[in-house]
Design a protein around this motif. Structure first.
Motif, PDB file in Angstrom:
ATOM      1  N   LEU A   1       0.847  -1.192   0.000  1.00  0.00           N
ATOM      2  CA  LEU A   1       0.000   0.000   0.000  1.00  0.00           C
ATOM      3  C   LEU A   1       0.882   1.241   0.000  1.00  0.00           C
ATOM      4  O   LEU A   1       1.911   1.291   0.675  1.00  0.00           O
TER       5      LEU A   1
ATOM      6  N   ALA B   1      -2.256   7.546  -8.102  1.00  0.00           N
ATOM      7  CA  ALA B   1      -3.359   6.590  -8.172  1.00  0.00           C
ATOM      8  C   ALA B   1      -3.612   6.142  -9.609  1.00  0.00           C
ATOM      9  O   ALA B   1      -3.940   4.980  -9.863  1.00  0.00           O
TER      10      ALA B   1
ATOM     11  N   PRO C   1      -2.169  -0.636  -4.684  1.00  0.00           N
ATOM     12  CA  PRO C   1      -3.251   0.180  -4.130  1.00  0.00           C
ATOM     13  C   PRO C   1      -2.732   1.435  -3.436  1.00  0.00           C
ATOM     14  O   PRO C   1      -1.665   1.424  -2.816  1.00  0.00           O
TER      15      PRO C   1
ATOM     16  N   ASN D   1      -8.170  -6.826  -8.169  1.00  0.00           N
ATOM     17  CA  ASN D   1      -7.079  -6.796  -7.197  1.00  0.00           C
ATOM     18  C   ASN D   1      -7.600  -6.265  -5.859  1.00  0.00           C
ATOM     19  O   ASN D   1      -7.367  -5.119  -5.498  1.00  0.00           O
TER      20      ASN D   1
ATOM     21  N   CYS E   1     -13.549   2.562  -1.298  1.00  0.00           N
ATOM     22  CA  CYS E   1     -12.658   1.797  -2.166  1.00  0.00           C
ATOM     23  C   CYS E   1     -13.211   1.891  -3.593  1.00  0.00           C
ATOM     24  O   CYS E   1     -14.400   1.656  -3.818  1.00  0.00           O
TER      25      CYS E   1
ATOM     26  N   GLY F   1     -11.984   1.494  -7.968  1.00  0.00           N
ATOM     27  CA  GLY F   1     -10.979   1.146  -8.964  1.00  0.00           C
ATOM     28  C   GLY F   1     -10.775   2.249  -9.984  1.00  0.00           C
ATOM     29  O   GLY F   1     -11.604   3.151 -10.135  1.00  0.00           O
TER      30      GLY F   1
ATOM     31  N   THR G   1     -12.549   8.320 -10.042  1.00  0.00           N
ATOM     32  CA  THR G   1     -11.646   8.021  -8.924  1.00  0.00           C
ATOM     33  C   THR G   1     -10.812   9.242  -8.563  1.00  0.00           C
ATOM     34  O   THR G   1     -10.698   9.620  -7.391  1.00  0.00           O
TER      35      THR G   1
ATOM     36  N   ILE H   1      -9.270   4.304  -0.863  1.00  0.00           N
ATOM     37  CA  ILE H   1      -8.313   3.317  -1.359  1.00  0.00           C
ATOM     38  C   ILE H   1      -8.640   3.056  -2.823  1.00  0.00           C
ATOM     39  O   ILE H   1      -9.740   2.615  -3.148  1.00  0.00           O
ATOM     40  N   SER H   2      -7.687   3.371  -3.705  1.00  0.00           N
ATOM     41  CA  SER H   2      -7.894   3.131  -5.134  1.00  0.00           C
ATOM     42  C   SER H   2      -7.015   1.964  -5.563  1.00  0.00           C
ATOM     43  O   SER H   2      -5.936   1.746  -5.011  1.00  0.00           O
ATOM     44  N   TYR H   3      -7.500   1.225  -6.553  1.00  0.00           N
ATOM     45  CA  TYR H   3      -6.751   0.100  -7.083  1.00  0.00           C
ATOM     46  C   TYR H   3      -6.910   0.086  -8.591  1.00  0.00           C
ATOM     47  O   TYR H   3      -7.887   0.610  -9.138  1.00  0.00           O
ATOM     48  N   LYS H   4      -5.961  -0.525  -9.267  1.00  0.00           N
ATOM     49  CA  LYS H   4      -5.995  -0.582 -10.728  1.00  0.00           C
ATOM     50  C   LYS H   4      -6.939  -1.689 -11.183  1.00  0.00           C
ATOM     51  O   LYS H   4      -6.787  -2.852 -10.805  1.00  0.00           O
TER      52      LYS H   4
END
Length: 277
Positions: free
Chosen positions: A113, A137, A143, A172, A245, A247, A260, A272-275
């Protein structure tokens, strides 16, 4: 619950109060979830200026080495203060570009993270420049958690996962599921819909998404709104979420408005961002 293998958390710092906010939140969460925390400071210098593993500086000759050395020594002094003040944390200093340096460092050292304090941005700056947080991000495969204010007392009871559940392939979500397991967190699945959308179909897609991603302890929500940012804000007015959260396809920028990145710059809740794969 027994503490499992440590989560490796990178906190980029420019020694501002925003960076301190990121550490305060992570440090609070580390009381329950074992975390290995590293402060990273990046000294922005041209590519022709390098720093070796012994902190020796090399330049092309056009830049004053002594000037760079002063900046290096000041940064190292502040990093040492952080280490002395916060038992168990690690620190590091590198030269380079802020966003690229953070992402490369996190990926090369296998962090779980990246935690960023941010001032956010709006108007011209958001449209044409963007914040470091939104750029990281956008590009990071790891993340990224962002926050704008002091969340040191945060209790992780409810996480909001905002998604277009037509995209129901496995994602993810390892970090999010780890957090849910450790803290006993409830997950809320949310899609912002229009009046023409079939809400039964959306919930059917949510069920498929939950099954494919092996999610447990969740609720499903669909609300109608003009866009994702407004929908999230309206949902939060009646549901007290602790973390959002969401993406990203990594397509933010001048020609593509990213929901996002908009939330990162405007929402006063940790994100919390994720790809998205």
């Amino acid at each position: 619950m027994e503490k499992k293998e440590s989560l490796k958390v990178l906190i980029p710092t420019d020694f501002s109060i925003e960076a301190e906010y990121a550490f305060m939140m992570v440090n609070n969460l580390s009381k329950k979830a074992n975390m290995d925390i590293t402060f990273l400071h990046i000294l922005n210098v041209p590519d022709t200026v390098t720093l070796d593993k012994d902190n020796n500086i090399s330049t092309c000759g056009e830049i004053d080495v002594d000037f760079v050395a002063v900046q290096r020594d000041m940064a190292l002094g502040k990093l040492n203060e952080l280490k002395e003040k916060n038992e168990g944390v690690k620190t590091d200093l590198i030269f380079g570009h802020t966003t690229t340096g953070i992402i490369q460092y996190a990926e090369e050292n296998n962090f779980d993270l990246i935690a960023l304090g941010t001032k956010g941005t709006s108007g011209f700056a958001e449209r044409f420049i963007g914040s470091n947080a939104q750029l990281i991000a956008r590009r990071s495969e790891i993340p990224v958690m962002t926050l704008m204010c002091d969340r040191s007392g945060l209790e992780l009871k409810d996480i909001l996962l905002v998604h277009n559940f037509e995209e129901n392939d496995p994602q993810n979500l390892k970090l999010m599921k780890r957090v849910m397991e450790v803290f006993g967190t409830k997950l809320h699945l949310l899609q912002i819909a229009t009046k023409n959308d079939n809400q039964d179909k959306i919930k059917e897609n949510m069920l498929i998404f939950a099954q494919k991603n092996e999610l447990k302890n969740y609720e499903m929500h669909v609300i109608l709104d003009h866009n994702i940012e407004e929908g999230v804000n309206h949902f939060m007015e009646s549901h007290d979420m602790d973390v959002v959260c969401i993406g990203t396809h990594g397509k933010g920028g001048f020609f593509h408005k990213s929901a996002t990145e908009t939330l990162i710059n405007h929402l006063y809740k940790p994100i919390i961002s994720y790809k998205i794969k």
